[in-house]
Motif scaffolding. Structure first.
Motif, PDB file in Angstrom:
ATOM      1  N   GLN B  25       0.848  -1.193   0.000  1.00 58.03           N
ATOM      2  CA  GLN B  25       0.000   0.000   0.000  1.00 58.03           C
ATOM      3  C   GLN B  25       0.886   1.246   0.000  1.00 58.03           C
ATOM      4  O   GLN B  25       1.970   1.252   0.569  1.00 58.03           O
ATOM      5  N   ASN B  26       0.387   2.296  -0.666  1.00 60.71           N
ATOM      6  CA  ASN B  26       1.168   3.528  -0.810  1.00 60.71           C
ATOM      7  C   ASN B  26       0.570   4.689  -0.031  1.00 60.71           C
ATOM      8  O   ASN B  26       0.794   5.866  -0.366  1.00 60.71           O
ATOM      9  N   MET B  27      -0.200   4.377   1.018  1.00 60.39           N
ATOM     10  CA  MET B  27      -0.896   5.416   1.770  1.00 60.39           C
ATOM     11  C   MET B  27      -0.310   5.641   3.159  1.00 60.39           C
ATOM     12  O   MET B  27      -0.881   6.350   3.987  1.00 60.39           O
ATOM     13  N   ASN B  28       0.815   4.986   3.449  1.00 54.71           N
ATOM     14  CA  ASN B  28       1.459   5.095   4.750  1.00 54.71           C
ATOM     15  C   ASN B  28       0.544   4.626   5.892  1.00 54.71           C
ATOM     16  O   ASN B  28       0.610   5.129   7.013  1.00 54.71           O
ATOM     17  N   HIS B  29      -0.315   3.662   5.570  1.00 51.49           N
ATOM     18  CA  HIS B  29      -1.241   3.139   6.570  1.00 51.49           C
ATOM     19  C   HIS B  29      -0.515   2.268   7.581  1.00 51.49           C
ATOM     20  O   HIS B  29       0.385   1.521   7.251  1.00 51.49           O
ATOM     21  N   GLU B  30      -0.975   2.350   8.843  1.00 49.05           N
ATOM     22  CA  GLU B  30      -0.389   1.516   9.885  1.00 49.05           C
ATOM     23  C   GLU B  30      -0.990   0.111   9.896  1.00 49.05           C
ATOM     24  O   GLU B  30      -0.318  -0.866  10.148  1.00 49.05           O
ATOM     25  N   TYR B  31      -2.279   0.031   9.643  1.00 50.02           N
ATOM     26  CA  TYR B  31      -3.009  -1.226   9.784  1.00 50.02           C
ATOM     27  C   TYR B  31      -3.134  -1.912   8.434  1.00 50.02           C
ATOM     28  O   TYR B  31      -3.489  -1.288   7.438  1.00 50.02           O
ATOM     29  N   MET B  32      -2.825  -3.207   8.413  1.00 55.41           N
ATOM     30  CA  MET B  32      -3.035  -4.004   7.208  1.00 55.41           C
ATOM     31  C   MET B  32      -3.639  -5.344   7.602  1.00 55.41           C
ATOM     32  O   MET B  32      -3.440  -5.820   8.734  1.00 55.41           O
ATOM     33  N   SER B  33      -4.355  -5.947   6.657  1.00 53.41           N
ATOM     34  CA  SER B  33      -5.094  -7.153   7.002  1.00 53.41           C
ATOM     35  C   SER B  33      -5.293  -8.018   5.769  1.00 53.41           C
ATOM     36  O   SER B  33      -5.299  -7.511   4.643  1.00 53.41           O
TER      37      SER B  33
END
Lengths: 112, 115
Positions: B25-33
């Motif tokens: 992901q390219n959104m700098n998100h902390e949470y992934m699942s």
């Protein structure tokens, strides 16, 4: 056991009429609910959400209603449009948690 | 463009042959699942990660592994795939797992067939 259930696998509605999609849950601890829409060959996209402190949330043509005592939520789409034809998933979670529980989905067909 | 990218989109393989499905992901998100979608069962959560080096089991983790060495990547590993892992898999990300106004963004899915 499925904690979030969508008992109607499919629904057909005439264009311009109201679509009502239903969702039931079993865990009374859930306090945040979301609806996602999914087109074929694409991932789900977020539609609308509601916190358990509310009983209604509205966003344009989409309204979600929450009945905590019945552990039931519904998504109303008014007026329905052919582009709304998709599979709709409801999901539940705890605001303090990190797991999400999805329903089995309802396939909505809006007939022009 | 903000997106979650999964690869491959389709894969047919055989029982026991290790495979990895990548997710970025390219959104700098902390949470992934990771989720799997099966007929009549909807979407079920496999694993999730709150941040780098932090992963946890979802509802159906058996037979899967994950790792989160970098913020943007969250690969799903099937060490010894079996036919019951034939499914449609989705990766998702968000700022936080339980942030109400930060819903998950999903990839377009990976269809796995294990023969």
């Amino acid at each position: 056991d499925q904690q979030v259930k969508q008992n109607s696998p499919s629904l057909s509605v005439q264009e311009g009429r109201i679509s009502i999609l239903n969702c039931d849950y079993t865990n009374s601890m859930f306090d945040y609910f979301l609806w996602y829409k999914k087109y074929p060959a694409e991932g789900p996209t977020f539609l609308i959400s509601i916190s358990s402190i509310k009983d209604k949330n509205e966003d344009g043509r989409f309204t979600v209603f929450l009945n905590k005592s019945a552990k039931h939520l519904s998504l109303h789409i008014v007026p329905s449009q052919p582009g709304d034809s998709a599979v709709y998933f409801c999901a539940a979670t705890l605001l303090t948690g990190n797991q999400f529980y999805f329903g089995t989905g309802t396939s909505l067909t809006v007939i022009p | 463009e903000a997106q979650v990218t999964q690869n491959p989109r389709y894969l047919i393989t055989v029982t026991g042959k290790k495979l990895t499905v990548t997710c970025s992901q390219n959104m700098n998100h902390e949470y992934m699942s990771w989720y799997r979608q099966d007929p009549g069962l909807g979407l079920r959560q496999i694993y999730y990660s709150m941040n780098v080096e932090v992963t946890d089991k979802g509802d159906v983790p058996e037979g899967y592994k994950v790792s989160r060495k970098e913020k943007r990547n969250f690969p799903l590993i099937l060490e010894s795939p079996s036919p019951n892992q034939t499914s449609l898999y989705f990766c998702a990300s968000s700022w936080q797992g339980n942030a109400g106004n930060q819903p998950q963004h999903f990839g377009d899915g990976t269809r796995l067939s294990i023969l």
